[in-house]
Design a protein around this motif. Structure first.
Motif, mmCIF file in Angstrom:
data_model
loop_
_atom_site.group_PDB
_atom_site.id
_atom_site.type_symbol
_atom_site.label_atom_id
_atom_site.label_comp_id
_atom_site.label_asym_id
_atom_site.label_seq_id
_atom_site.Cartn_x
_atom_site.Cartn_y
_atom_site.Cartn_z
ATOM 1 N N ARG A 94 0.785 -1.282 0.027
ATOM 2 C CA ARG A 94 -0.061 0.076 -0.005
ATOM 3 C C ARG A 94 0.739 1.272 0.061
ATOM 4 N NH1 ARG A 94 -2.426 -3.227 4.214
ATOM 5 N NH2 ARG A 94 -1.591 -1.690 5.747
ATOM 6 N N GLU A 95 2.138 1.146 -0.242
ATOM 7 C CA GLU A 95 2.865 2.382 -0.098
ATOM 8 C C GLU A 95 3.004 3.145 1.221
ATOM 9 O OE1 GLU A 95 3.107 4.530 -3.814
ATOM 10 O OE2 GLU A 95 1.821 3.234 -4.444
ATOM 11 N N GLU A 96 2.977 2.410 2.252
ATOM 12 C CA GLU A 96 2.674 2.997 3.483
ATOM 13 C C GLU A 96 3.746 2.317 4.678
ATOM 14 O OE1 GLU A 96 -2.206 2.842 3.095
ATOM 15 O OE2 GLU A 96 -1.195 1.754 4.828
ATOM 16 N N GLN A 97 4.872 1.582 4.103
ATOM 17 C CA GLN A 97 5.781 1.265 5.449
ATOM 18 C C GLN A 97 6.831 2.470 5.591
ATOM 19 O OE1 GLN A 97 8.021 -2.150 4.139
ATOM 20 N NE2 GLN A 97 7.714 -3.078 6.314
ATOM 21 N N LEU A 98 6.718 3.100 6.421
ATOM 22 C CA LEU A 98 7.609 4.052 6.813
ATOM 23 C C LEU A 98 9.045 3.451 7.394
ATOM 24 C CD1 LEU A 98 5.403 6.969 7.972
ATOM 25 C CD2 LEU A 98 6.011 6.319 5.589
ATOM 26 N N LEU A 99 8.567 2.687 8.368
ATOM 27 C CA LEU A 99 9.852 1.943 9.284
ATOM 28 C C LEU A 99 10.127 0.383 8.545
ATOM 29 C CD1 LEU A 99 8.002 2.838 12.796
ATOM 30 C CD2 LEU A 99 10.163 4.097 11.513
ATOM 31 N N ARG A 100 11.144 -0.149 8.939
ATOM 32 C CA ARG A 100 11.453 -1.202 8.544
ATOM 33 C C ARG A 100 10.670 -2.514 9.407
ATOM 34 N NH1 ARG A 100 17.854 -0.182 8.041
ATOM 35 N NH2 ARG A 100 17.263 1.576 9.658
ATOM 36 N N THR A 101 9.479 -2.459 9.322
ATOM 37 C CA THR A 101 8.697 -3.293 10.102
ATOM 38 C C THR A 101 8.646 -4.676 9.316
ATOM 39 O OG1 THR A 101 6.807 -2.415 8.922
ATOM 40 C CG2 THR A 101 7.305 -1.691 11.041
ATOM 41 N N ASP A 102 7.846 -5.505 9.616
ATOM 42 C CA ASP A 102 7.832 -6.868 9.007
ATOM 43 C C ASP A 102 7.791 -6.945 7.363
ATOM 44 O OD1 ASP A 102 5.470 -6.481 10.449
ATOM 45 O OD2 ASP A 102 4.868 -8.423 9.223
ATOM 46 N N LEU A 103 8.262 -7.941 6.864
ATOM 47 C CA LEU A 103 8.118 -7.966 5.280
ATOM 48 C C LEU A 103 6.880 -8.899 5.043
ATOM 49 C CD1 LEU A 103 11.970 -8.736 4.580
ATOM 50 C CD2 LEU A 103 10.813 -6.844 3.941
ATOM 51 N N ASP A 104 6.074 -8.294 3.821
ATOM 52 C CA ASP A 104 5.058 -9.100 3.408
ATOM 53 C C ASP A 104 5.378 -9.086 1.783
ATOM 54 O OD1 ASP A 104 3.525 -9.820 5.577
ATOM 55 O OD2 ASP A 104 2.904 -7.891 5.728
ATOM 56 N N ASN A 105 5.781 -10.247 1.287
ATOM 57 C CA ASN A 105 5.993 -10.039 -0.201
ATOM 58 C C ASN A 105 5.943 -11.615 -0.827
ATOM 59 O OD1 ASN A 105 8.461 -11.504 0.445
ATOM 60 N ND2 ASN A 105 9.099 -9.349 1.071
ATOM 61 N N ALA A 106 5.748 -11.614 -1.991
ATOM 62 C CA ALA A 106 5.701 -12.794 -2.556
ATOM 63 C C ALA A 106 6.116 -12.746 -4.039
ATOM 64 C CB ALA A 106 4.114 -13.129 -2.808
ATOM 65 N N ILE A 107 6.180 -14.002 -4.828
ATOM 66 C CA ILE A 107 6.593 -13.977 -6.014
ATOM 67 C C ILE A 107 5.579 -14.694 -6.966
ATOM 68 C CG2 ILE A 107 8.458 -15.302 -7.860
ATOM 69 C CD1 ILE A 107 10.529 -14.735 -5.297
ATOM 70 N N LEU A 108 5.309 -14.052 -8.156
ATOM 71 C CA LEU A 108 4.442 -14.696 -9.244
ATOM 72 C C LEU A 108 5.000 -14.570 -10.380
ATOM 73 C CD1 LEU A 108 1.494 -14.518 -10.795
ATOM 74 C CD2 LEU A 108 1.640 -12.167 -10.581
ATOM 75 N N TYR A 109 5.278 -15.995 -11.101
ATOM 76 C CA TYR A 109 5.738 -16.112 -12.412
ATOM 77 C C TYR A 109 4.868 -16.773 -13.216
ATOM 78 C CZ TYR A 109 6.740 -20.947 -10.676
ATOM 79 O OH TYR A 109 6.498 -22.244 -9.858
ATOM 80 N N GLU A 110 5.288 -16.699 -14.691
ATOM 81 C CA GLU A 110 4.063 -16.883 -15.691
ATOM 82 C C GLU A 110 4.430 -18.747 -15.657
ATOM 83 O OE1 GLU A 110 5.480 -16.555 -19.873
ATOM 84 O OE2 GLU A 110 7.518 -16.357 -19.092
ATOM 85 N N ASP A 111 2.893 -19.140 -16.226
ATOM 86 C CA ASP A 111 2.900 -20.562 -16.300
ATOM 87 C C ASP A 111 3.740 -21.045 -17.469
ATOM 88 O OD1 ASP A 111 0.590 -21.354 -14.542
ATOM 89 O OD2 ASP A 111 -0.430 -19.485 -15.701
ATOM 90 N N VAL A 112 4.405 -21.912 -17.112
ATOM 91 C CA VAL A 112 5.514 -22.627 -18.009
ATOM 92 C C VAL A 112 5.116 -24.131 -18.373
ATOM 93 C CG1 VAL A 112 7.421 -21.345 -17.125
ATOM 94 C CG2 VAL A 112 6.838 -23.669 -16.102
ATOM 95 N N PRO A 113 5.679 -24.716 -19.376
ATOM 96 C CA PRO A 113 5.263 -26.137 -19.887
ATOM 97 C C PRO A 113 5.756 -27.092 -18.719
ATOM 98 C CG PRO A 113 6.587 -25.000 -21.573
ATOM 99 C CD PRO A 113 6.566 -24.158 -20.519
ATOM 100 N N LYS A 114 4.891 -28.385 -18.510
ATOM 101 C CA LYS A 114 5.166 -29.323 -17.671
ATOM 102 C C LYS A 114 6.599 -29.721 -17.231
ATOM 103 C CE LYS A 114 2.851 -33.481 -15.830
ATOM 104 N NZ LYS A 114 1.970 -34.383 -16.068
#
Length: 647
Positions: free
Chosen positions: A382-402
């Motif tokens: 939300r662009e509201e992290q002023l201090l170095r509080t706990d991290l919340d993040n993730a990775i999204l990648y495209e679908d790939v062949p089997k």
């Protein structure tokens, strides 16, 4: 033709420095714009080529500015919508410093510098905007060094003071008062000795009246004496740069610095009346400007971009905390403060991702190019992290062949682990719930993320609603934006099909009890580590965050994640409630400021306040922020039929 000019003007006025122009100036510029279509893989201009008589604004597409070095090519800048480039070469009358490579088909606006030079002379805000970027060593001048929505509201407002874009106080600009001078007959060797003893990099050559005739710098000694094997016993006037360019000692900063840029000066001589026919009164160097801007977001971001080690990034992020404290204590607009801190955090994340990709080349030498995006969630999303509080993040990648699925999963998990390791080394806290890009659960292909969101929307259990409050605020920080866009489209499509989800979300937003008790005092923790303390996050900030998210989702607004931006947007969409939404946005900004100040003072995340330590004014201010919560909850209860829903 007028239709095209109007469209150009409409686009330009969204971005600084064009947002600082009055209507007449804006249409004057728009009327002179040339539109260029550039195809992918084309080179627009090359490093070392003479500057053209235009500078450029990216309308759409992607352009990389690349530096050629002995070790290869390095991407110095990625131009985004509204970014201004090609200015430094033009105003400095020097060849291009970088090569402009077209990464995606792009549209650019070419603006003649001859038109803009006149505006620079009249409009100090435009001059100041460019000066801020140049002083930070930027080759792309953008809205407070940010992308997308960041800082635009602050820069749009004609009433705001943007000196903070450059340095805390213009009076802090370092100007050398005791200028080293000499007569034109002095020998080169004696002049060099005096410069060494005074520990300065220049000497001003003056006549008997102390009027400047020329200037000699360290560089002149190297290029005009040593390189040409000139006798050091020769008089200094043989190697001085003359006539010397001068300005008045009390000239404003933007004019001084733009003079240096346009004339490629590392030193500018200041005289009594601004001409070379009056006495020398001072000297300003580009190094002086750099030192004066040590507490500037421009300088900190520039330093982060050029950092080579994690320890260096950690140190710069520590410095940013001092800047944050100054901004908060001096009531700088929270919109601007949040934008600056978000940009600083984003640069750290981007560097961490880039370094991690480089490290993984050894373990995955044949790994194909797979689109991915690193997502920030929660307060950073939300662009509201002023201090170095706990991290919340993730990775999204495209679908790939089997056949690639197992390898892709392993690669992106290791990428996430490496990025999180870097962020922790920079002082950020790990997420207690392990919602991080190092957790395999949150490293998924697009189809996996779509399945997650569908499950949360179709089956809104308490756990699903909790995850919704974190994951629905995702924001793409680096990588391929199209993946995040496709995921957003999927989410809204699912919500349209399952409208009851919004009622569940509404019920969740009403679960927070009122922050004040029966006797109008703060509801504090009853036991545990924080006994008798007020949880500003859970009791005041989260209710506003949840309400803003619910209402903005109900309007199907994409790309507005920030809580006070959401309330601003809601005020536009629902004018009948504009005052309430404005009040709620202001309340949230106050709460953010209070929490950040508490965290900086206590050396923690600022979440828990002791009401007894608050002054009377602070207590009243905090209580005032609670009033929009109850009103918004009532609106939500009626709008989403929650009374009926609970039966």
């Amino acid at each position: 033709m007028n239709v095209i000019v109007n469209r150009v003007a409409e686009f330009l006025k969204r971005f600084p420095p064009f947002s600082f122009l009055d209507k007449e100036e804006l249409f004057l510029v728009a009327g002179q714009v040339e539109i260029h279509y550039l195809e992918k893989d084309q080179v627009f201009f090359r490093q070392g080529e003479p500057a053209r008589p235009n500078f450029y604004v990216l309308k759409e597409g992607t352009i990389h500015l690349v530096e050629s070095t002995v070790t290869g090519e390095e991407i110095r800048e990625v131009c985004d919508e509204g970014d201004v480039f090609g200015v430094l070469a033009l105003l400095g009358k020097r060849p291009y410093l970088l090569t402009a490579q077209i990464i995606e088909n792009s549209l650019i606006y070419a603006i003649p510098v001859s038109i803009f030079e006149k505006i620079l002379e009249k409009n100090s805000r435009v001059a100041l905007f460019f000066a801020a970027g140049f002083a930070a060593g930027q080759v792309v001048v953008r809205q407070d060094l940010s992308q997308g929505q960041k800082a635009r509201n602050e820069l749009r407002s004609p009433s705001n003071d943007h000196s903070l874009l450059i340095f805390t106080d213009e009076s802090s600009l370092r100007i050398s008062e005791n200028v080293l001078t000499c007569a034109p007959e002095l020998t080169i060797s004696e002049a060099a000795l005096r410069m060494t003893e005074a520990q300065v990099s220049s000497i001003v050559v003056c006549n008997l009246e102390h009027h400047p005739l020329g200037i000699v710098t360290d560089k002149d000694l190297r290029t005009r004496v040593l390189a040409k094997k000139l006798d050091p016993a020769s008089p200094i006037h043989l190697i001085m740069t003359s006539p010397v360019i001068t300005r008045k000692r009390k000239e404003n900063f933007s004019n001084l610095y733009l003079t240096m840029i346009r004339n490629q000066l590392h030193h500018l001589v200041l005289t009594e009346d601004g001409t070379d026919r009056s006495e020398v009164r001072g000297l300003i160097s580009d190094h002086d400007i750099f030192l004066s801007m040590g507490n500037s977001p421009a300088i900190l971001i520039h330093a982060l971009i050029n950092a080579k080690e994690l320890s260096e990034m950690r140190s710069i992020r520590d410095q940013a905390e001092s800047m944050l404290k100054y901004y908060l204590e001096n009531e700088v607009a929270m919109d601007f403060v949040a934008s600056v801190m978000t940009e600083i955090n984003d640069v750290i994340i981007k560097k961490a991702v880039k370094w991690s990709q480089e490290k993984l080349k050894t373990d995955f030498p044949d790994f194909p190019e797979i689109k991915f995006t690193f997502l920030s969630l929660g307060s950073e999303g939300r662009e509201e992290q002023l201090l170095r509080t706990d991290l919340d993040n993730a990775i999204l990648y495209e679908d790939v062949p089997k056949e690639l699925q197992e390898t892709a999963k392993a690669y992106f998990i290791q990428l996430g682990e490496s990025v999180i390791e870097s962020l922790l080394a920079c002082g950020f806290e790990p997420c207690p719930a392990k919602i991080m890009g190092s957790n395999p659960d949150w490293v998924q292909p697009l189809s996996g993320w779509k399945e997650y969101f569908t499950q949360w929307i179709v089956t809104p259990t308490p756990e699903a609603l909790l995850k919704s409050s974190i994951f629905f605020d995702f924001r793409e920080v680096t990588g391929s934006p199209s993946l995040a866009e496709e995921l957003s489209a999927h989410i809204f499509e699912e919500i349209r099909k399952h409208k009851a989800f919004l009622s569940f979300l509404g019920q969740n937003a009403l679960n927070s009890p009122p922050p004040l008790g029966f006797f109008k005092d703060f509801v504090v923790e009853k036991s545990g580590e924080h006994k008798d303390q007020f949880d500003i996050k859970a009791k005041a900030m989260m209710p506003l965050t949840d309400l803003a998210r619910l209402l903005i989702l109900s309007h199907e607004i994409v790309g507005v994640n920030n809580t006070f931006h959401r309330f601003q947007k809601l005020a536009e969409l629902e004018p009948n409630y504009a005052d309430l939404f404005t009040q709620a946005g202001t309340a949230y900004e106050i709460l953010m400021r209070m929490r950040a100040l508490e965290g900086l003072q206590q050396g923690n995340n600022g979440r828990f306040l002791n009401p007894k330590t608050l002054g009377k004014l602070q207590r009243q201010l905090l209580k005032n922020t609670f009033s929009p919560i109850a009103e918004l909850q009532q609106i939500v209860e009626v709008r989403f039929q929650l009374d009926y829903f609970r039966r």
